[in-house]
Scaffold this motif. Structure first.
Motif, short mmCIF file in Angstrom:
data_model
loop_
_atom_site.label_atom_id
_atom_site.label_comp_id
_atom_site.label_asym_id
_atom_site.label_seq_id
_atom_site.Cartn_x
_atom_site.Cartn_y
_atom_site.Cartn_z
N VAL A 1 0.86 -1.19 0.00
CA VAL A 1 0.00 0.00 0.00
C VAL A 1 0.89 1.24 0.00
O VAL A 1 1.89 1.29 0.73
CB VAL A 1 -0.91 0.02 1.25
CG1 VAL A 1 -1.76 1.29 1.27
CG2 VAL A 1 -1.80 -1.22 1.29
N ASN A 2 0.55 2.20 -0.83
CA ASN A 2 1.30 3.45 -0.88
C ASN A 2 0.60 4.51 -0.03
O ASN A 2 -0.60 4.74 -0.18
CB ASN A 2 1.44 3.94 -2.32
CG ASN A 2 2.29 3.01 -3.17
OD1 ASN A 2 3.33 2.53 -2.71
ND2 ASN A 2 1.84 2.73 -4.38
N ASN B 1 6.08 12.80 1.05
CA ASN B 1 6.86 11.80 0.32
C ASN B 1 6.11 10.47 0.26
O ASN B 1 5.57 10.02 1.26
CB ASN B 1 8.21 11.58 1.00
CG ASN B 1 9.02 12.87 1.10
OD1 ASN B 1 9.19 13.56 0.11
ND2 ASN B 1 9.49 13.17 2.30
N PRO B 2 6.11 9.82 -0.91
CA PRO B 2 5.44 8.51 -1.02
C PRO B 2 6.23 7.45 -0.26
O PRO B 2 7.45 7.38 -0.35
CB PRO B 2 5.42 8.24 -2.52
CG PRO B 2 6.54 9.07 -3.09
CD PRO B 2 6.66 10.27 -2.21
N SER C 1 8.12 7.22 10.22
CA SER C 1 9.00 8.39 10.38
C SER C 1 9.75 8.23 11.69
O SER C 1 9.16 7.87 12.71
CB SER C 1 8.17 9.68 10.38
OG SER C 1 8.98 10.80 10.66
N ASN C 2 11.06 8.49 11.67
CA ASN C 2 11.88 8.33 12.87
C ASN C 2 12.93 9.42 12.89
O ASN C 2 14.01 9.28 12.30
CB ASN C 2 12.52 6.93 12.88
CG ASN C 2 13.12 6.58 14.23
OD1 ASN C 2 12.63 7.01 15.26
ND2 ASN C 2 14.19 5.80 14.21
N ASN C 3 12.60 10.54 13.53
CA ASN C 3 13.50 11.70 13.55
C ASN C 3 13.12 12.60 14.73
O ASN C 3 12.27 12.25 15.55
CB ASN C 3 13.43 12.47 12.22
CG ASN C 3 11.99 12.77 11.80
OD1 ASN C 3 11.17 13.17 12.62
ND2 ASN C 3 11.69 12.57 10.53
N ILE D 1 -3.65 9.04 2.99
CA ILE D 1 -4.01 7.66 2.62
C ILE D 1 -5.10 7.70 1.56
O ILE D 1 -6.12 8.37 1.73
CB ILE D 1 -4.46 6.86 3.85
CG1 ILE D 1 -3.29 6.68 4.81
CG2 ILE D 1 -5.04 5.51 3.44
CD1 ILE D 1 -3.59 5.89 6.04
N SER D 2 -4.87 6.95 0.46
CA SER D 2 -5.83 6.93 -0.64
C SER D 2 -6.46 5.57 -0.87
O SER D 2 -7.28 5.41 -1.76
CB SER D 2 -5.13 7.39 -1.93
OG SER D 2 -4.63 8.71 -1.80
#
Length: 307
Positions: free
Chosen positions: A134-135, A141-142, A157-159, A168-169
């Motif tokens: 799933v994208n 960013n994709p 995400s890890n920052n 989400i589509s």
């Protein structure tokens, strides 16, 4: 008894305080008394200050109190479909009582609890299963994800950024929320749902609860309900509630066999008796029922009303 409460949970806290890197996670279930992260945000802050950790924990995709809640800035588009305790057609609602779907919507969250500017926050998508890839769109960013399990916790995400924007589509993907946690520390997930008594958890399948336990385990589950049972001033008999709740507590405990469990009693509720406001005459009866439920399920009990 003379047995101390929450032994497993307290040992995990002691390990954390002694320098062991680990996550100690708390699920705090409740009604509108903890809505908007009230009470639980104070518990989270005190525990994180003493034992370490940063992050607000789980946040549902949308919320009717998103503008009121102080621990996260929360914005989202208007097209999210919300299946919940009030209209459920599935047994795979999350502990929040919700399941969301989207065909092109977005959600943006900014954690407001983090005081350490260097803290690295792992932002994880909590979602259901879908075959294949799933994208999704993360901060513009994709990103490709593979939600292959019944319940998935997928780091996206890890920052050091406190915020995330997720798009989400894929409408067939069940989505529950986003979790904010550092690599180690104490984390408190607020699972509030207005107007309920706890019996609504009967609608969540036992196998799905086990899937939650496998991917998103908890060291302590707090169950705080009761005030919504006190809606008639002269009610004193709550035996029916015990009959409904005992199997639910047993079902949750069976799914989380290594988790400590605490039942928190109802808080105060006033009615007008003889021209003046007094505590509901049924409170003592309800608290006794809740204490008995805790005892019969091997759970700790906290009398909030007495406090």
């Amino acid at each position: 008894t003379n047995k101390s409460s929450l032994n497993g949970f307290l040992q995990k806290l002691a390990d954390l305080k002694a320098g062991k890197k680990r996550k100690v996670r708390i699920a705090y279930f409740g009604d509108s008394m903890i809505e908007g992260d009230l009470l639980s945000q104070t518990l989270r802050k005190l525990l994180q200050q003493y034992f370490g950790g940063s992050g607000v924990g789980f946040v549902p995709i949308t919320s009717q109190v998103s503008k009121f809640r102080q621990s996260v800035i929360h914005n989202y588009s208007g097209g999210w479909q919300d299946e919940n305790f009030k209209n459920a057609k599935t047994g795979r609602l999350y502990f929040s009582g919700h399941l969301f779907r989207s065909s092109g919507d977005w959600v943006q969250m900014i954690d407001q609890t983090v005081t350490d500017s260097l803290a690295v926050l792992e932002k994880s998508l909590i979602c259901g299963n879908l075959s294949g890839t799933v994208n999704v769109v993360v901060d513009g960013n994709p990103v490709s994800i593979t939600p292959s399990r019944m319940l998935n916790r997928i780091p996206v995400s890890n920052n050091a950024n406190r915020g995330i924007k997720l798009g989400i589509s894929t409408e067939s993907l069940p989505v529950y929320g986003i979790s904010f946690e550092t690599a180690s520390g104490v984390f408190v997930d607020n699972f509030s749902f207005r107007g309920i008594t706890g019996i609504e958890f009967a609608r969540i399948d036992a196998d799905f609860m086990q899937a939650i336990a496998a991917q998103n385990p908890y060291d302590l589950i707090i169950f705080q309900y009761g005030v919504n049972l006190l809606f008639r001033p002269n009610d004193k008999n709550f035996n029916w509630y015990a009959k409904s709740m005992l199997p639910i507590i047993k079902k949750i405990k069976a799914a989380f066999p290594g988790t400590d469990f605490m039942v928190v009693s109802t808080a105060d509720r006033a009615f007008r008796y003889g021209g003046e406001y007094k505590s509901a005459i049924g409170i003592d009866s309800l608290i006794k029922i809740q204490a008995t439920m805790a005892y019969e399920t091997g759970s700790a009990f906290y009398n909030q009303f007495a406090s």
